[in-house]
Design a protein around this motif. Sequence first.
Motif, PDB file in Angstrom:
ATOM      1  N   PHE A   1       0.906  -1.269   0.004  1.00 37.19           N
ATOM      2  CA  PHE A   1       0.070   0.147  -0.133  1.00 37.19           C
ATOM      3  C   PHE A   1       0.840   1.280  -0.061  1.00 37.19           C
ATOM      4  CE2 PHE A   1      -2.582  -3.318   1.996  1.00 37.19           C
ATOM      5  CZ  PHE A   1      -3.538  -3.106   1.640  1.00 37.19           C
ATOM      6  N   SER A   2       0.665   2.408  -0.936  1.00 33.88           N
ATOM      7  CA  SER A   2       1.018   3.570  -0.628  1.00 33.88           C
ATOM      8  C   SER A   2       0.137   4.263   0.465  1.00 33.88           C
ATOM      9  CB  SER A   2       0.965   4.242  -2.000  1.00 33.88           C
ATOM     10  OG  SER A   2      -0.328   4.595  -2.436  1.00 33.88           O
ATOM     11  N   LYS A   3       0.980   5.362   0.732  1.00 38.20           N
ATOM     12  CA  LYS A   3       0.304   6.064   1.846  1.00 38.20           C
ATOM     13  C   LYS A   3      -0.887   6.498   1.270  1.00 38.20           C
ATOM     14  CE  LYS A   3       4.515   8.002   3.942  1.00 38.20           C
ATOM     15  NZ  LYS A   3       5.240   9.158   4.369  1.00 38.20           N
ATOM     16  N   GLN A   4      -1.191   7.027   0.129  1.00 38.51           N
ATOM     17  CA  GLN A   4      -2.360   7.641  -0.582  1.00 38.51           C
ATOM     18  C   GLN A   4      -3.431   6.466  -0.535  1.00 38.51           C
ATOM     19  OE1 GLN A   4      -2.005   8.866  -4.486  1.00 38.51           O
ATOM     20  NE2 GLN A   4      -4.251   9.461  -4.580  1.00 38.51           N
ATOM     21  N   MET A   5      -3.064   5.230  -0.889  1.00 39.65           N
ATOM     22  CA  MET A   5      -4.055   4.091  -0.798  1.00 39.65           C
ATOM     23  C   MET A   5      -4.476   3.790   0.427  1.00 39.65           C
ATOM     24  SD  MET A   5      -2.102   1.278  -3.353  1.00 39.65           S
ATOM     25  CE  MET A   5      -3.422   0.311  -3.023  1.00 39.65           C
ATOM     26  N   LEU A   6      -3.626   3.943   1.526  1.00 37.60           N
ATOM     27  CA  LEU A   6      -4.171   3.715   2.951  1.00 37.60           C
ATOM     28  C   LEU A   6      -5.092   4.822   3.333  1.00 37.60           C
ATOM     29  CD1 LEU A   6      -0.806   2.352   4.800  1.00 37.60           C
ATOM     30  CD2 LEU A   6      -2.956   1.100   4.280  1.00 37.60           C
TER      31      LEU A   6
ATOM     32  N   GLU B   1      -4.454   4.364 -10.999  1.00 38.29           N
ATOM     33  CA  GLU B   1      -3.058   3.968 -11.425  1.00 38.29           C
ATOM     34  C   GLU B   1      -2.675   2.783 -10.354  1.00 38.29           C
ATOM     35  OE1 GLU B   1      -3.743   6.917 -10.529  1.00 38.29           O
ATOM     36  OE2 GLU B   1      -2.449   7.652  -8.873  1.00 38.29           O
ATOM     37  N   GLU B   2      -3.516   2.698  -9.422  1.00 39.72           N
ATOM     38  CA  GLU B   2      -3.143   1.508  -8.343  1.00 39.72           C
ATOM     39  C   GLU B   2      -4.047   0.383  -8.580  1.00 39.72           C
ATOM     40  OE1 GLU B   2      -0.812   1.752  -6.408  1.00 39.72           O
ATOM     41  OE2 GLU B   2      -0.462   3.640  -5.939  1.00 39.72           O
ATOM     42  N   LYS B   3      -5.042   0.301  -9.638  1.00 41.55           N
ATOM     43  CA  LYS B   3      -5.884  -0.704  -9.772  1.00 41.55           C
ATOM     44  C   LYS B   3      -5.483  -1.783 -10.688  1.00 41.55           C
ATOM     45  CE  LYS B   3     -10.260   1.580  -8.767  1.00 41.55           C
ATOM     46  NZ  LYS B   3     -11.570   2.087  -9.341  1.00 41.55           N
ATOM     47  N   ALA B   4      -4.630  -1.391 -11.683  1.00 37.82           N
ATOM     48  CA  ALA B   4      -4.181  -2.049 -12.732  1.00 37.82           C
ATOM     49  C   ALA B   4      -2.691  -2.394 -12.640  1.00 37.82           C
ATOM     50  CB  ALA B   4      -4.194  -1.453 -14.247  1.00 37.82           C
ATOM     51  N   PRO B   5      -2.528  -3.750 -12.145  1.00 33.78           N
ATOM     52  CA  PRO B   5      -0.855  -4.200 -11.908  1.00 33.78           C
ATOM     53  C   PRO B   5      -0.203  -4.091 -13.072  1.00 33.78           C
ATOM     54  CG  PRO B   5      -2.573  -6.015 -11.788  1.00 33.78           C
ATOM     55  CD  PRO B   5      -3.357  -4.750 -12.001  1.00 33.78           C
ATOM     56  N   ALA B   6       0.947  -3.608 -13.075  1.00 31.02           N
ATOM     57  CA  ALA B   6       2.061  -3.262 -14.132  1.00 31.02           C
ATOM     58  C   ALA B   6       2.449  -4.488 -14.732  1.00 31.02           C
ATOM     59  CB  ALA B   6       3.042  -2.471 -13.438  1.00 31.02           C
ATOM     60  N   THR B   7       2.279  -5.794 -13.984  1.00 29.27           N
ATOM     61  CA  THR B   7       2.704  -6.971 -14.692  1.00 29.27           C
ATOM     62  C   THR B   7       1.768  -7.642 -15.523  1.00 29.27           C
ATOM     63  OG1 THR B   7       2.059  -8.180 -12.747  1.00 29.27           O
ATOM     64  CG2 THR B   7       4.535  -7.223 -12.898  1.00 29.27           C
ATOM     65  N   VAL B   8       0.421  -6.918 -15.421  1.00 32.35           N
ATOM     66  CA  VAL B   8      -0.513  -7.949 -16.151  1.00 32.35           C
ATOM     67  C   VAL B   8      -0.902  -7.238 -17.492  1.00 32.35           C
ATOM     68  CG1 VAL B   8      -2.825  -8.517 -16.137  1.00 32.35           C
ATOM     69  CG2 VAL B   8      -1.466  -8.648 -14.112  1.00 32.35           C
TER      70      VAL B   8
END
Length: 490
Positions: free
Chosen positions: A461-466, A483-490
Amino acid sequence: MSTENKNRDTAAAILPLVGGAANVTSIAHCMTRLRLTLRDRAKVQDEALKALPAVMGVVEDDTYQIVLGPGTVARVTPEFEQLVEEGRATAHPTSAEDLAKQGTALKAAQKAKNATPFKLFLRRIANIFVPLIPALIGCGIIAGFNGLLVNLGWLPTVTPALAAMASGFMALIAVFVGFNTAKEFGGTPILGGAVAAIIVFPGVANIEAFGQKLSPGQGGVLGALGAAVLATYVEKWCRKWVPEAVDVLVTPTLTVLISGLVTIFGLMFLAGEVSTGIGTAANWLLDNTGAFAGLVLGAFFLPLVMLGLHQALIPIHTTLIEQQGYTVLLPVLAMAGAGQVGCAIAVYLRLKRNTSIRTTIKSALPAGFLGVGEPLIYGVSLPLGRPFITACAGGAAGGAFIGMFSMLGDKVGSTAIGPSGWALFPLLDGNHGLGTTIAIYAGGLLVGYTVGFVATYFFGFSKQMLAELNVAEPSAVAAAPAEEKAPATV
Protein backbone atom coordinates in the motif's frame (compact mmCIF):
# COMPACT_ATOMS: atom_id res chain seq x y z
CA MET A 1 -34.11 -27.06 2.38
CA SER A 2 -32.74 -29.98 0.36
CA THR A 3 -29.42 -29.74 -1.49
CA GLU A 4 -31.26 -30.13 -4.80
CA ASN A 5 -33.58 -27.19 -4.01
CA LYS A 6 -30.62 -25.12 -2.85
CA ASN A 7 -28.77 -25.68 -6.14
CA ARG A 8 -31.89 -24.93 -8.17
CA ASP A 9 -32.51 -21.77 -6.16
CA THR A 10 -28.94 -20.66 -6.87
CA ALA A 11 -29.43 -21.30 -10.60
CA ALA A 12 -32.77 -19.49 -10.51
CA ALA A 13 -31.17 -16.50 -8.79
CA ILE A 14 -28.36 -16.30 -11.36
CA LEU A 15 -30.45 -16.63 -14.53
CA PRO A 16 -32.30 -13.28 -14.48
CA LEU A 17 -29.10 -11.47 -13.50
CA VAL A 18 -27.36 -12.63 -16.70
CA GLY A 19 -30.23 -11.43 -18.88
CA GLY A 20 -32.51 -14.45 -18.77
CA ALA A 21 -32.62 -17.61 -20.88
CA ALA A 22 -32.81 -15.70 -24.16
CA ASN A 23 -29.47 -14.03 -23.41
CA VAL A 24 -27.58 -17.32 -22.88
CA THR A 25 -26.17 -19.04 -25.99
CA SER A 26 -23.95 -21.71 -24.40
CA ILE A 27 -23.31 -23.18 -20.95
CA ALA A 28 -20.28 -25.05 -19.60
CA HIS A 29 -18.39 -25.41 -16.36
CA CYS A 30 -14.87 -26.17 -15.17
CA MET A 31 -13.68 -27.05 -11.66
CA THR A 32 -14.93 -23.83 -10.05
CA ARG A 33 -16.68 -21.65 -12.65
CA LEU A 34 -20.00 -21.59 -14.52
CA ARG A 35 -19.00 -20.41 -18.00
CA LEU A 36 -21.62 -18.66 -20.13
CA THR A 37 -21.61 -17.26 -23.65
CA LEU A 38 -24.01 -14.32 -23.76
CA ARG A 39 -25.76 -12.49 -26.58
CA ASP A 40 -25.74 -9.09 -24.89
CA ARG A 41 -23.15 -8.43 -22.18
CA ALA A 42 -24.92 -5.19 -21.23
CA LYS A 43 -27.85 -7.14 -19.77
CA VAL A 44 -25.69 -8.66 -17.02
CA GLN A 45 -26.08 -7.20 -13.53
CA ASP A 46 -22.54 -7.71 -12.19
CA GLU A 47 -22.96 -6.21 -8.74
CA ALA A 48 -26.18 -8.11 -8.07
CA LEU A 49 -24.49 -11.34 -9.14
CA LYS A 50 -21.53 -10.73 -6.84
CA ALA A 51 -23.95 -10.11 -3.98
CA LEU A 52 -25.51 -13.59 -4.25
CA PRO A 53 -24.35 -15.76 -1.31
CA ALA A 54 -23.28 -18.66 -3.54
CA VAL A 55 -21.26 -16.47 -5.94
CA MET A 56 -17.59 -16.01 -5.03
CA GLY A 57 -16.83 -13.66 -7.92
CA VAL A 58 -17.24 -13.08 -11.65
CA VAL A 59 -14.64 -13.10 -14.43
CA GLU A 60 -15.04 -11.83 -17.97
CA ASP A 61 -12.91 -13.53 -20.62
CA ASP A 62 -13.95 -15.19 -23.87
CA THR A 63 -16.91 -16.40 -21.79
CA TYR A 64 -18.66 -14.82 -18.82
CA GLN A 65 -17.52 -16.84 -15.80
CA ILE A 66 -19.31 -17.04 -12.46
CA VAL A 67 -17.15 -18.49 -9.68
CA LEU A 68 -19.19 -20.90 -7.53
CA GLY A 69 -16.43 -23.14 -6.16
CA PRO A 70 -15.63 -26.86 -6.57
CA GLY A 71 -18.53 -29.26 -6.08
CA THR A 72 -21.13 -26.49 -6.13
CA VAL A 73 -20.59 -25.60 -9.78
CA ALA A 74 -21.08 -29.21 -10.87
CA ARG A 75 -24.45 -29.29 -9.09
CA VAL A 76 -25.70 -25.86 -10.07
CA THR A 77 -24.83 -26.17 -13.79
CA PRO A 78 -27.39 -28.89 -14.70
CA GLU A 79 -30.08 -26.96 -12.80
CA PHE A 80 -29.11 -23.81 -14.69
CA GLU A 81 -29.18 -25.68 -18.02
CA GLN A 82 -32.67 -26.99 -17.26
CA LEU A 83 -33.95 -23.52 -16.37
CA VAL A 84 -32.50 -22.10 -19.58
CA GLU A 85 -34.17 -24.83 -21.64
CA GLU A 86 -37.50 -24.17 -19.90
CA GLY A 87 -37.09 -20.45 -20.53
CA ARG A 88 -36.33 -20.95 -24.21
CA ALA A 89 -39.35 -23.19 -24.61
CA THR A 90 -41.68 -20.44 -23.44
CA ALA A 91 -39.86 -17.46 -24.98
CA HIS A 92 -40.63 -16.41 -28.54
CA PRO A 93 -39.37 -13.38 -30.45
CA THR A 94 -42.21 -10.86 -30.65
CA SER A 95 -41.15 -9.13 -33.84
CA ALA A 96 -38.86 -9.15 -36.82
CA GLU A 97 -36.79 -6.57 -34.98
CA ASP A 98 -36.21 -9.03 -32.13
CA LEU A 99 -35.10 -11.68 -34.60
CA ALA A 100 -32.72 -9.24 -36.26
CA LYS A 101 -31.23 -8.29 -32.91
CA GLN A 102 -30.69 -11.95 -32.03
CA GLY A 103 -29.03 -12.62 -35.36
CA THR A 104 -26.74 -9.61 -35.00
CA ALA A 105 -25.76 -10.68 -31.47
CA LEU A 106 -25.00 -14.22 -32.61
CA LYS A 107 -22.83 -12.96 -35.46
CA ALA A 108 -20.97 -10.65 -33.11
CA ALA A 109 -20.38 -13.48 -30.63
CA GLN A 110 -19.11 -15.76 -33.38
CA LYS A 111 -16.83 -13.03 -34.72
CA ALA A 112 -15.41 -12.45 -31.24
CA LYS A 113 -14.68 -16.15 -30.86
CA ASN A 114 -12.99 -16.40 -34.24
CA ALA A 115 -10.92 -13.31 -33.51
CA THR A 116 -9.09 -15.06 -30.68
CA PRO A 117 -7.75 -18.35 -32.06
CA PHE A 118 -5.29 -18.87 -29.22
CA LYS A 119 -8.02 -18.57 -26.59
CA LEU A 120 -10.23 -20.84 -28.65
CA PHE A 121 -7.43 -23.40 -28.75
CA LEU A 122 -6.94 -23.22 -24.98
CA ARG A 123 -10.66 -23.53 -24.42
CA ARG A 124 -10.70 -26.65 -26.56
CA ILE A 125 -7.81 -28.10 -24.59
CA ALA A 126 -9.72 -27.38 -21.39
CA ASN A 127 -12.89 -28.96 -22.78
CA ILE A 128 -10.94 -32.14 -23.55
CA PHE A 129 -9.14 -32.54 -20.23
CA VAL A 130 -11.29 -30.81 -17.58
CA PRO A 131 -14.01 -33.53 -17.70
CA LEU A 132 -11.29 -36.05 -16.80
CA ILE A 133 -10.24 -34.25 -13.61
CA PRO A 134 -12.82 -35.84 -11.24
CA ALA A 135 -11.56 -39.31 -12.20
CA LEU A 136 -7.94 -38.18 -11.84
CA ILE A 137 -8.68 -36.84 -8.36
CA GLY A 138 -10.60 -39.91 -7.21
CA CYS A 139 -8.05 -42.37 -8.55
CA GLY A 140 -5.20 -40.22 -7.25
CA ILE A 141 -6.53 -40.21 -3.69
CA ILE A 142 -7.08 -43.98 -3.81
CA ALA A 143 -3.51 -44.41 -5.10
CA GLY A 144 -2.13 -42.32 -2.25
CA PHE A 145 -4.16 -44.20 0.36
CA ASN A 146 -3.09 -47.52 -1.15
CA GLY A 147 0.57 -46.48 -1.09
CA LEU A 148 0.25 -45.63 2.60
CA LEU A 149 -1.27 -49.05 3.35
CA VAL A 150 1.48 -50.83 1.38
CA ASN A 151 4.22 -48.92 3.21
CA LEU A 152 2.67 -49.79 6.57
CA GLY A 153 2.09 -53.41 5.59
CA TRP A 154 -1.61 -53.17 6.40
CA LEU A 155 -4.50 -54.99 4.66
CA PRO A 156 -2.37 -56.94 2.13
CA THR A 157 -5.49 -58.63 0.73
CA VAL A 158 -7.13 -55.29 -0.02
CA THR A 159 -4.25 -53.29 -1.48
CA PRO A 160 -4.21 -55.15 -4.85
CA ALA A 161 -7.86 -54.24 -5.33
CA LEU A 162 -7.15 -50.60 -4.47
CA ALA A 163 -4.22 -50.61 -6.90
CA ALA A 164 -6.54 -51.83 -9.66
CA MET A 165 -9.05 -49.08 -8.88
CA ALA A 166 -6.34 -46.43 -8.88
CA SER A 167 -4.58 -47.62 -12.04
CA GLY A 168 -7.46 -48.72 -14.28
CA PHE A 169 -8.40 -45.23 -15.39
CA MET A 170 -4.82 -44.17 -16.07
CA ALA A 171 -4.25 -47.33 -18.13
CA LEU A 172 -7.08 -46.25 -20.47
CA ILE A 173 -6.88 -42.46 -20.20
CA ALA A 174 -5.82 -42.24 -23.85
CA VAL A 175 -9.22 -43.63 -24.87
CA PHE A 176 -11.08 -40.96 -22.89
CA VAL A 177 -8.85 -38.23 -24.32
CA GLY A 178 -9.53 -39.50 -27.83
CA PHE A 179 -13.29 -39.59 -27.20
CA ASN A 180 -13.37 -36.03 -25.81
CA THR A 181 -11.06 -34.71 -28.55
CA ALA A 182 -13.24 -36.00 -31.37
CA LYS A 183 -16.30 -34.59 -29.64
CA GLU A 184 -14.66 -31.19 -29.22
CA PHE A 185 -13.42 -31.00 -32.83
CA GLY A 186 -16.75 -32.01 -34.37
CA GLY A 187 -16.13 -35.68 -35.10
CA THR A 188 -17.82 -38.85 -33.90
CA PRO A 189 -16.58 -39.32 -30.31
CA ILE A 190 -16.54 -43.12 -30.40
CA LEU A 191 -14.33 -43.10 -33.51
CA GLY A 192 -11.87 -40.81 -31.75
CA GLY A 193 -11.84 -43.21 -28.81
CA ALA A 194 -11.42 -46.21 -31.10
CA VAL A 195 -8.35 -44.74 -32.81
CA ALA A 196 -6.84 -43.61 -29.49
CA ALA A 197 -7.38 -47.13 -28.10
CA ILE A 198 -4.74 -48.39 -30.52
CA ILE A 199 -2.12 -46.60 -28.43
CA VAL A 200 -2.86 -48.63 -25.28
CA PHE A 201 -3.52 -51.96 -27.03
CA PRO A 202 -0.92 -54.53 -25.83
CA GLY A 203 -0.53 -55.94 -29.34
CA VAL A 204 1.34 -52.86 -30.58
CA ALA A 205 4.39 -54.37 -28.86
CA ASN A 206 4.67 -56.66 -31.93
CA ILE A 207 4.91 -53.72 -34.35
CA GLU A 208 8.12 -52.00 -35.41
CA ALA A 209 8.25 -48.33 -36.44
CA PHE A 210 11.27 -46.09 -37.05
CA GLY A 211 13.56 -49.04 -36.43
CA GLN A 212 12.28 -49.93 -32.98
CA LYS A 213 9.47 -51.89 -31.37
CA LEU A 214 6.49 -49.88 -30.19
CA SER A 215 5.36 -50.17 -26.59
CA PRO A 216 1.76 -50.01 -25.32
CA GLY A 217 0.95 -46.49 -24.19
CA GLN A 218 3.76 -44.92 -26.22
CA GLY A 219 2.78 -41.34 -27.00
CA GLY A 220 0.26 -41.25 -24.17
CA VAL A 221 -2.35 -38.52 -24.04
CA LEU A 222 -0.55 -36.37 -26.60
CA GLY A 223 -0.61 -39.22 -29.11
CA ALA A 224 -4.27 -39.84 -28.33
CA LEU A 225 -5.07 -36.18 -28.86
CA GLY A 226 -3.26 -36.10 -32.20
CA ALA A 227 -4.80 -39.39 -33.34
CA ALA A 228 -8.33 -38.22 -32.54
CA VAL A 229 -7.85 -34.86 -34.28
CA LEU A 230 -6.60 -36.71 -37.36
CA ALA A 231 -9.55 -39.11 -37.18
CA THR A 232 -11.95 -36.16 -37.06
CA TYR A 233 -10.51 -34.61 -40.22
CA VAL A 234 -10.46 -37.95 -42.03
CA GLU A 235 -14.09 -38.51 -41.05
CA LYS A 236 -15.13 -35.06 -42.28
CA TRP A 237 -13.28 -35.65 -45.56
CA CYS A 238 -15.08 -38.97 -46.00
CA ARG A 239 -18.46 -37.37 -45.36
CA LYS A 240 -17.87 -35.07 -48.33
CA TRP A 241 -16.93 -37.75 -50.86
CA VAL A 242 -18.48 -41.06 -49.77
CA PRO A 243 -21.96 -41.70 -51.24
CA GLU A 244 -24.72 -41.66 -48.63
CA ALA A 245 -25.79 -45.20 -49.51
CA VAL A 246 -22.51 -46.66 -48.25
CA ASP A 247 -21.50 -43.93 -45.78
CA VAL A 248 -22.39 -45.99 -42.72
CA LEU A 249 -19.96 -48.72 -43.83
CA VAL A 250 -17.19 -46.83 -45.60
CA THR A 251 -16.68 -43.70 -43.46
CA PRO A 252 -16.04 -45.40 -40.10
CA THR A 253 -13.81 -48.01 -41.78
CA LEU A 254 -11.67 -45.46 -43.62
CA THR A 255 -11.52 -43.22 -40.54
CA VAL A 256 -10.14 -45.96 -38.30
CA LEU A 257 -7.93 -47.46 -41.04
CA ILE A 258 -6.24 -44.26 -42.25
CA SER A 259 -5.84 -42.53 -38.91
CA GLY A 260 -4.93 -45.84 -37.26
CA LEU A 261 -2.09 -46.50 -39.70
CA VAL A 262 -0.76 -42.95 -39.29
CA THR A 263 -1.00 -43.33 -35.50
CA ILE A 264 0.90 -46.63 -35.46
CA PHE A 265 3.60 -45.74 -37.98
CA GLY A 266 4.03 -42.07 -37.10
CA LEU A 267 2.15 -40.44 -34.26
CA MET A 268 2.98 -42.97 -31.55
CA PHE A 269 6.71 -42.57 -32.13
CA LEU A 270 6.61 -38.77 -32.51
CA ALA A 271 4.26 -38.19 -29.58
CA GLY A 272 6.35 -40.59 -27.51
CA GLU A 273 9.44 -38.51 -28.19
CA VAL A 274 7.60 -35.30 -27.28
CA SER A 275 6.17 -36.86 -24.09
CA THR A 276 9.59 -38.12 -23.07
CA GLY A 277 11.01 -34.67 -23.77
CA ILE A 278 8.39 -33.03 -21.55
CA GLY A 279 9.17 -35.37 -18.67
CA THR A 280 12.91 -34.96 -19.13
CA ALA A 281 12.65 -31.17 -19.39
CA ALA A 282 10.45 -30.84 -16.29
CA ASN A 283 12.76 -33.01 -14.21
CA TRP A 284 15.92 -31.34 -15.54
CA LEU A 285 14.45 -27.90 -14.88
CA LEU A 286 13.73 -28.64 -11.22
CA ASP A 287 16.82 -30.79 -10.65
CA ASN A 288 19.27 -28.24 -12.05
CA THR A 289 17.60 -24.84 -11.69
CA GLY A 290 15.01 -25.79 -9.09
CA ALA A 291 15.01 -22.71 -6.89
CA PHE A 292 15.03 -20.31 -9.85
CA ALA A 293 12.51 -22.34 -11.85
CA GLY A 294 10.23 -22.57 -8.82
CA LEU A 295 10.53 -18.83 -8.26
CA VAL A 296 9.53 -18.04 -11.86
CA LEU A 297 6.68 -20.57 -11.99
CA GLY A 298 5.31 -19.52 -8.60
CA ALA A 299 5.52 -15.83 -9.48
CA PHE A 300 3.71 -15.99 -12.81
CA PHE A 301 1.01 -18.55 -12.12
CA LEU A 302 -1.52 -16.03 -10.72
CA PRO A 303 -1.30 -13.88 -13.89
CA LEU A 304 -1.71 -17.06 -15.96
CA VAL A 305 -4.85 -17.97 -13.99
CA MET A 306 -6.18 -14.44 -14.36
CA LEU A 307 -5.73 -14.60 -18.14
CA GLY A 308 -6.99 -18.18 -18.44
CA LEU A 309 -3.66 -19.32 -19.92
CA HIS A 310 -3.08 -21.93 -17.18
CA GLN A 311 -5.27 -24.30 -19.22
CA ALA A 312 -2.29 -24.84 -21.54
CA LEU A 313 -0.53 -26.69 -18.71
CA ILE A 314 -3.20 -29.40 -18.37
CA PRO A 315 -1.76 -31.73 -21.06
CA ILE A 316 1.71 -31.31 -19.54
CA HIS A 317 0.46 -32.25 -16.06
CA THR A 318 -1.44 -35.23 -17.48
CA THR A 319 1.60 -36.42 -19.42
CA LEU A 320 3.80 -36.27 -16.32
CA ILE A 321 1.21 -38.16 -14.25
CA GLU A 322 0.99 -40.79 -16.97
CA GLN A 323 4.78 -41.16 -17.17
CA GLN A 324 5.89 -40.83 -13.55
CA GLY A 325 2.75 -41.30 -11.50
CA TYR A 326 2.73 -37.63 -10.42
CA THR A 327 3.33 -34.14 -11.77
CA VAL A 328 6.22 -32.25 -10.19
CA LEU A 329 4.94 -28.92 -11.52
CA LEU A 330 1.62 -28.66 -9.69
CA PRO A 331 2.97 -28.36 -6.10
CA VAL A 332 5.25 -25.54 -7.29
CA LEU A 333 2.39 -23.73 -9.03
CA ALA A 334 0.16 -24.23 -5.97
CA MET A 335 2.45 -21.88 -4.07
CA ALA A 336 0.86 -18.98 -5.97
CA GLY A 337 -2.30 -19.63 -3.97
CA ALA A 338 -0.31 -19.55 -0.74
CA GLY A 339 1.06 -16.12 -1.62
CA GLN A 340 -2.49 -14.99 -2.32
CA VAL A 341 -3.68 -16.18 1.11
CA GLY A 342 -0.82 -14.42 2.92
CA CYS A 343 -1.56 -11.28 0.93
CA ALA A 344 -5.26 -11.38 1.89
CA ILE A 345 -4.46 -11.71 5.60
CA ALA A 346 -2.16 -8.69 5.39
CA VAL A 347 -4.84 -6.63 3.60
CA TYR A 348 -7.31 -7.63 6.31
CA LEU A 349 -4.99 -6.31 9.03
CA ARG A 350 -3.94 -3.15 7.19
CA LEU A 351 -7.48 -2.04 6.31
CA LYS A 352 -8.99 -2.32 9.79
CA ARG A 353 -11.70 0.24 9.06
CA ASN A 354 -12.80 -1.01 5.66
CA THR A 355 -15.60 -3.39 6.60
CA SER A 356 -16.46 -4.12 2.96
CA ILE A 357 -13.04 -5.52 2.00
CA ARG A 358 -12.64 -7.30 5.35
CA THR A 359 -16.02 -9.01 4.90
CA THR A 360 -14.99 -10.16 1.43
CA ILE A 361 -11.72 -11.57 2.79
CA LYS A 362 -13.43 -13.39 5.66
CA SER A 363 -15.83 -15.10 3.28
CA ALA A 364 -13.20 -15.95 0.63
CA LEU A 365 -10.26 -16.95 2.85
CA PRO A 366 -11.46 -20.50 3.70
CA ALA A 367 -11.75 -21.28 -0.01
CA GLY A 368 -8.30 -19.74 -0.50
CA PHE A 369 -6.74 -22.12 2.02
CA LEU A 370 -8.29 -24.99 0.03
CA GLY A 371 -6.80 -23.74 -3.22
CA VAL A 372 -9.74 -21.82 -4.75
CA GLY A 373 -8.09 -18.48 -5.37
CA GLU A 374 -10.47 -16.65 -7.72
CA PRO A 375 -12.54 -14.92 -4.99
CA LEU A 376 -9.39 -13.44 -3.44
CA ILE A 377 -7.86 -12.55 -6.81
CA TYR A 378 -10.90 -10.80 -8.27
CA GLY A 379 -12.41 -9.58 -5.03
CA VAL A 380 -9.30 -8.32 -3.21
CA SER A 381 -5.79 -8.28 -4.66
CA LEU A 382 -6.34 -7.52 -8.35
CA PRO A 383 -8.63 -4.50 -7.85
CA LEU A 384 -6.15 -3.07 -5.34
CA GLY A 385 -3.18 -3.44 -7.70
CA ARG A 386 -0.08 -3.58 -5.53
CA PRO A 387 -1.31 -6.50 -3.38
CA PHE A 388 -1.64 -8.59 -6.53
CA ILE A 389 2.07 -8.10 -7.17
CA THR A 390 3.03 -8.86 -3.56
CA ALA A 391 0.85 -12.00 -3.70
CA CYS A 392 2.91 -13.08 -6.70
CA ALA A 393 6.04 -12.47 -4.60
CA GLY A 394 4.71 -14.90 -2.00
CA GLY A 395 4.07 -17.48 -4.72
CA ALA A 396 7.60 -16.98 -6.02
CA ALA A 397 9.10 -17.60 -2.57
CA GLY A 398 7.05 -20.74 -1.98
CA GLY A 399 7.89 -22.04 -5.46
CA ALA A 400 11.58 -21.40 -4.88
CA PHE A 401 11.37 -23.37 -1.61
CA ILE A 402 9.83 -26.43 -3.32
CA GLY A 403 12.28 -26.10 -6.21
CA MET A 404 15.27 -25.91 -3.88
CA PHE A 405 14.39 -29.30 -2.37
CA SER A 406 13.97 -30.73 -5.85
CA MET A 407 17.55 -29.65 -6.56
CA LEU A 408 18.58 -31.50 -3.40
CA GLY A 409 16.90 -34.67 -4.70
CA ASP A 410 13.56 -34.54 -2.86
CA LYS A 411 10.83 -34.44 -5.49
CA VAL A 412 7.33 -33.33 -4.52
CA GLY A 413 4.52 -34.25 -6.90
CA SER A 414 0.76 -34.55 -7.18
CA THR A 415 -1.00 -37.68 -8.43
CA ALA A 416 -3.86 -35.60 -9.90
CA ILE A 417 -4.60 -32.09 -11.15
CA GLY A 418 -7.28 -29.69 -9.98
CA PRO A 419 -6.87 -29.22 -6.21
CA SER A 420 -4.19 -27.09 -4.59
CA GLY A 421 -3.64 -25.51 -1.19
CA TRP A 422 -4.56 -27.79 1.70
CA ALA A 423 -6.72 -29.87 -0.66
CA LEU A 424 -3.54 -31.13 -2.34
CA PHE A 425 -2.26 -32.99 0.75
CA PRO A 426 -4.19 -36.25 0.02
CA LEU A 427 -2.75 -36.29 -3.52
CA LEU A 428 0.92 -35.74 -2.69
CA ASP A 429 3.58 -38.20 -3.79
CA GLY A 430 7.34 -38.10 -4.18
CA ASN A 431 10.55 -40.08 -4.37
CA HIS A 432 11.53 -40.07 -0.66
CA GLY A 433 8.47 -41.16 1.28
CA LEU A 434 5.16 -39.54 2.09
CA GLY A 435 6.33 -37.93 5.34
CA THR A 436 9.17 -36.05 3.63
CA THR A 437 6.91 -35.03 0.74
CA ILE A 438 4.23 -33.65 3.06
CA ALA A 439 6.80 -31.79 5.16
CA ILE A 440 8.35 -30.07 2.11
CA TYR A 441 4.97 -29.10 0.67
CA ALA A 442 3.78 -27.79 4.05
CA GLY A 443 7.02 -25.82 4.35
CA GLY A 444 6.42 -24.31 0.92
CA LEU A 445 2.91 -23.24 1.93
CA LEU A 446 4.26 -21.66 5.11
CA VAL A 447 6.92 -19.74 3.15
CA GLY A 448 4.30 -18.60 0.62
CA TYR A 449 1.94 -17.45 3.36
CA THR A 450 4.71 -15.63 5.22
CA VAL A 451 6.30 -13.84 2.26
CA GLY A 452 2.91 -12.94 0.78
CA PHE A 453 1.89 -11.48 4.13
CA VAL A 454 5.13 -9.57 4.82
CA ALA A 455 5.45 -8.22 1.27
CA THR A 456 1.85 -7.01 1.29
CA TYR A 457 1.88 -5.62 4.81
CA PHE A 458 4.99 -3.49 4.25
CA PHE A 459 4.95 -2.83 0.48
CA GLY A 460 1.39 -3.48 -0.67
CA PHE A 461 0.00 0.00 0.00
CA SER A 462 1.11 3.52 -0.73
CA LYS A 463 0.26 6.27 1.77
CA GLN A 464 -2.40 7.55 -0.60
CA MET A 465 -4.00 4.10 -0.88
CA LEU A 466 -4.12 3.68 2.88
CA ALA A 467 -5.64 7.13 3.33
CA GLU A 468 -8.41 6.40 0.81
CA LEU A 469 -9.04 2.71 1.54
CA ASN A 470 -8.73 2.47 5.32
CA VAL A 471 -12.19 3.91 5.90
CA ALA A 472 -15.58 2.35 6.61
CA GLU A 473 -16.69 2.90 3.03
CA PRO A 474 -18.44 -0.02 1.25
CA SER A 475 -17.25 1.21 -2.13
CA ALA A 476 -13.67 1.79 -0.95
CA VAL A 477 -12.10 -0.40 -3.61
CA ALA A 478 -13.94 1.50 -6.33
CA ALA A 479 -12.47 4.71 -4.95
CA ALA A 480 -8.86 3.56 -5.28
CA PRO A 481 -6.75 5.65 -7.70
CA ALA A 482 -6.78 4.32 -11.24
CA GLU A 483 -3.04 3.90 -11.39
CA GLU A 484 -3.14 1.59 -8.36
CA LYS A 485 -5.91 -0.65 -9.77
CA ALA A 486 -4.10 -2.04 -12.77
CA PRO A 487 -1.08 -4.17 -11.85
CA ALA A 488 1.89 -3.31 -14.02
CA THR A 489 2.74 -6.94 -14.66
CA VAL A 490 -0.60 -7.86 -16.21
